[in-house]
Enzyme design. Sequence first.
Site, PDB file in Angstrom:
ATOM      1  N   GLY A 269       0.635  -9.888   5.397  1.00  0.00           N
ATOM      2  CA  GLY A 269       1.341 -11.368   4.570  1.00  0.00           C
ATOM      3  C   GLY A 269       2.074 -12.291   5.448  1.00  0.00           C
TER       4      GLY A 269
ATOM      5  CB  VAL B 288      10.848 -10.539  19.275  1.00  0.00           C
ATOM      6  CG1 VAL B 288      10.073  -9.385  20.119  1.00  0.00           C
ATOM      7  CG2 VAL B 288      11.763  -9.362  17.956  1.00  0.00           C
TER       8      VAL B 288
ATOM      9  NE  ARG C  36      -3.529  -8.850   4.113  1.00  0.00           N
ATOM     10  CZ  ARG C  36      -2.402  -9.321   3.451  1.00  0.00           C
ATOM     11  NH1 ARG C  36      -3.278 -10.801   2.912  1.00  0.00           N
ATOM     12  NH2 ARG C  36      -1.138  -9.329   2.689  1.00  0.00           N
TER      13      ARG C  36
ATOM     14  CG  ASP D 299       3.264  -0.839   2.993  1.00  0.00           C
ATOM     15  OD1 ASP D 299       2.297  -2.370   3.044  1.00  0.00           O
ATOM     16  OD2 ASP D 299       2.277  -0.144   2.144  1.00  0.00           O
TER      17      ASP D 299
ATOM     18  CB  THR E  66       6.768  -7.696   3.178  1.00  0.00           C
ATOM     19  OG1 THR E  66       6.366  -7.416   1.334  1.00  0.00           O
ATOM     20  CG2 THR E  66       7.887  -5.788   3.796  1.00  0.00           C
TER      21      THR E  66
ATOM     22  CG  ASP F  48       5.870  -7.456  -1.669  1.00  0.00           C
ATOM     23  OD1 ASP F  48       5.255  -8.111  -2.859  1.00  0.00           O
ATOM     24  OD2 ASP F  48       4.562  -6.758  -1.052  1.00  0.00           O
TER      25      ASP F  48
ATOM     26  CG  ASP G 186       6.248  -3.154  -0.382  1.00  0.00           C
ATOM     27  OD1 ASP G 186       7.226  -3.717   0.414  1.00  0.00           O
ATOM     28  OD2 ASP G 186       5.239  -3.177  -0.369  1.00  0.00           O
TER      29      ASP G 186
ATOM     30  NE  ARG H 110      -1.936  -6.509  -4.371  1.00  0.00           N
ATOM     31  CZ  ARG H 110      -2.468  -7.676  -3.711  1.00  0.00           C
ATOM     32  NH1 ARG H 110      -3.346  -8.529  -4.538  1.00  0.00           N
ATOM     33  NH2 ARG H 110      -1.982  -7.936  -1.990  1.00  0.00           N
TER      34      ARG H 110
HETATM   35  P1  ADP Z   1       0.610  -5.104   5.625  1.00  0.00           P
HETATM   36  O1  ADP Z   1       1.474  -5.146   6.550  1.00  0.00           O
HETATM   37  O2  ADP Z   1       2.045  -7.100   4.924  1.00  0.00           O
HETATM   38  O3  ADP Z   1       1.198  -4.501   4.337  1.00  0.00           O
HETATM   39  P2  ADP Z   1      -1.735  -5.262   5.126  1.00  0.00           P
HETATM   40  O4  ADP Z   1      -1.613  -3.831   3.821  1.00  0.00           O
HETATM   41  O5  ADP Z   1      -2.704  -6.106   4.904  1.00  0.00           O
HETATM   42  O6  ADP Z   1      -0.472  -6.019   5.176  1.00  0.00           O
HETATM   43  O7  ADP Z   1      -1.775  -4.695   6.243  1.00  0.00           O
HETATM   44  C1  ADP Z   1      -1.949  -5.599   7.198  1.00  0.00           C
HETATM   45  C2  ADP Z   1      -3.122  -5.280   8.698  1.00  0.00           C
HETATM   46  O8  ADP Z   1      -2.445  -3.582   8.766  1.00  0.00           O
HETATM   47  C3  ADP Z   1      -4.196  -4.723   8.234  1.00  0.00           C
HETATM   48  O9  ADP Z   1      -5.233  -6.419   8.043  1.00  0.00           O
HETATM   49  C4  ADP Z   1      -4.844  -3.457   8.962  1.00  0.00           C
HETATM   50  O10 ADP Z   1      -5.908  -4.364  10.392  1.00  0.00           O
HETATM   51  C5  ADP Z   1      -3.748  -2.670   9.477  1.00  0.00           C
HETATM   52  N1  ADP Z   1      -3.469  -1.193   8.544  1.00  0.00           N
HETATM   53  C6  ADP Z   1      -3.673  -1.456   7.743  1.00  0.00           C
HETATM   54  N2  ADP Z   1      -3.678   0.004   6.897  1.00  0.00           N
HETATM   55  C7  ADP Z   1      -4.046   0.253   8.197  1.00  0.00           C
HETATM   56  C8  ADP Z   1      -4.138   1.574   8.111  1.00  0.00           C
HETATM   57  N3  ADP Z   1      -4.201   3.081   7.638  1.00  0.00           N
HETATM   58  N4  ADP Z   1      -4.810   2.087   9.663  1.00  0.00           N
HETATM   59  C9  ADP Z   1      -4.805   1.093  10.734  1.00  0.00           C
HETATM   60  N5  ADP Z   1      -4.219   0.154  10.819  1.00  0.00           N
HETATM   61  C10 ADP Z   1      -3.823  -0.620   9.481  1.00  0.00           C
END
Ligand code: ADP
Length: 322
Positions: A11, A23, A72, A103, A126, A128, A130, A172
């Site tokens: 996000g 960076v 994503r 995360d 993020t 959030d 969190d 959420r």
């Molecule tokens: P955020 O990083 O904001 O929490 P997401 O949960 O959508 O957002 O995660 C971003 C991207 O990270 C996902 O679209 C995916 O490509 C990768 N990702 C998320 N979880 C995993 C996982 N358990 N293993 C490998 N890649 C992951």
Amino acid sequence: MKRIGVLTSGGDAPGMNACLRAVVRTAKARGLEVWGIEKGYTGMLEDLIRPLEARDMANIIQRGGTVLKTGRCLEFLKPEYRAQAAEKLKAKNIDGVVCIGGDGSFRGAMALWREHQIPVVGAPGTIDNDLFGTDVTIGFDTAVNTALSAIDKIRDTADSHDRLFIVEVMGRNSGHIASYVGLACGAEEVFTPEINTTVDKAVDKILEAQKKGKKSSIIVTAEGQKPGRAYDLAEAIRKKTGIDAKVCILGHIQRGGSPTASDRIIASRMGSAAVDALIKGEHDVMIGIEKNDLRSVPFELATQRDKKTSLDFVKLSNLLAF
Ligand code: ADP
């Protein structure tokens, strides 16, 4: 370490650009090359990787979103696609990566180290807030302020019409935004996913407040609050009391906009520290800030430990809504 990659992933959050700028410019100042990976892990897989220069970062510190784009990438959840992505990085001689994300993005980063020994250092981007091991995440302060200014406007209408408003903010799985916004806007009630409040209790409070002479009220709820979403809560209140609660779901406006000073500052500090951590040979860590000090937090802790919502804020909010 000669060449590093950087991506924004998951996000989007205000302040990601300020972090990216930090960076790139820190890396350049330390004599490193920096390559930008577009659209998060999608760009790693599709080879959307290009050199970035210090001048490319001009005029972005104040902009929301991310100029690198984010994404994503469902394929990245599978080891065979991660292997392809790792090959793309190795073919470009990228020795380490800074990942600006949440995360989910850090779980992907952990897999890159575990499976392909590509060192990744994270900066928590993020709204959030969190992630465990850091008091703040990039974008949280801006999201709270955006929600707050919207609610201040809603209160004008609530007050003019003597109305009850239910305002739903993002969150959420966590109530960080709701608890901060609730306290800051003077909410009469705050519902978060962690609090087992019932509609009955909320209704009792509203009726009690009305008896005391309160004519308008604002309830702040998080998306994941119990019981149900804002419209369900409004319906339950209407059924129980006949009060016609108005609902406002703030939604994606909370993600956008120019980052606050606080977000620009933490983004700059975290982005710069992420590059220095890579140079020192660190990997599998997120740069956090606790009590205003920078620290490296293992991804495993940051992603797996629960960061509790400040329920003290909710308690204080309730006390002051008296
Ligand atoms: P955020 O990083 O904001 O929490 P997401 O949960 O959508 O957002 O995660 C971003 C991207 O990270 C996902 O679209 C995916 O490509 C990768 N990702 C998320 N979880 C995993 C996982 N358990 N293993 C490998 N890649 C992951």
